[in-house]
Scaffold this motif. Structure first.
Motif, short mmCIF file in Angstrom:
data_model
loop_
_atom_site.label_atom_id
_atom_site.label_comp_id
_atom_site.label_asym_id
_atom_site.label_seq_id
_atom_site.Cartn_x
_atom_site.Cartn_y
_atom_site.Cartn_z
N UNK A 163 16.27 -43.61 -44.69
CA UNK A 163 15.96 -42.37 -44.43
C UNK A 163 15.32 -42.09 -43.28
N UNK A 164 15.52 -40.98 -42.54
CA UNK A 164 15.06 -40.57 -41.28
C UNK A 164 13.54 -39.81 -41.27
N UNK A 165 12.74 -40.27 -40.29
CA UNK A 165 11.41 -39.63 -40.24
C UNK A 165 11.40 -38.24 -39.85
N UNK A 193 7.80 -26.44 -40.13
CA UNK A 193 9.35 -26.89 -39.82
C UNK A 193 9.35 -28.53 -40.49
N UNK A 194 8.27 -29.14 -40.89
CA UNK A 194 8.31 -30.14 -41.42
C UNK A 194 8.61 -30.56 -42.75
N UNK A 195 9.19 -29.69 -43.39
CA UNK A 195 9.57 -29.61 -44.81
C UNK A 195 10.48 -30.81 -45.05
N UNK A 196 10.49 -31.57 -46.25
CA UNK A 196 11.18 -32.70 -46.44
C UNK A 196 12.34 -32.42 -47.21
#
Length: 141
Positions: free
Chosen positions: A44-46, A138-141
């Motif tokens: 899983x990439x941060x 932008x930081x939506x999972x």
């Protein structure tokens, strides 16, 4: 001679018990999954690594780090206020939401994410607040 008879009987009992519990003939019951090599779990990439080259990310991160946002917010973990990922999950990245959230950053508020108020940031320009909000959304999972 007296001891060998009970010892033989005990060995025979243990052998019978072993056979009954699966110690007998081996059967080959394998499935395709069991015989196939195990696939490595997907790493899983941060969120930080995912967007590190995005200009919106770079610009917004610079402004967030220069402010007091990190004292209450983290990218993927709640501290005092919601994580940026939680905010991104709640709001779509539309110009209406960006404008509305930028105004909330500047004016402050309470009640949307609980009882802890977000302090006002009146010294922040609307354009800087919008850059920060674009970064957060932008930081939506």
């Amino acid at each position: 001679m007296k001891i060998t008879k009970p010892l033989n009987l005990a060995l025979l009992a243990v052998a019978g018990l072993t056979f009954a519990c699966g110690g007998g003939e081996k059967t080959t019951e394998t499935t395709a999954e069991a015989s196939a090599p195990a696939a490595a779990p997907a790493k899983e990439i941060s969120l930080e690594d995912k967007y590190k080259d995005d200009p919106i990310y770079i610009k917004g991160l610079e402004k967030v780090k220069g402010s007091d946002c990190t004292s209450c917010h983290m990218v993927e973990r709640k501290i005092v206020g919601p994580s940026y990922a939680e905010v991104a999950a709640k709001y779509e990245s539309t110009e209406e939401n960006i404008t509305m959230l930028a105004q909330k950053v500047i004016a402050g508020g309470v009640g949307v994410w609980g009882e802890v108020p977000m302090p006002a940031h009146p010294g922040l320009s609307e354009e800087d607040a919008k850059d920060m909000v674009r970064y957060v959304l932008l930081l939506k999972k």
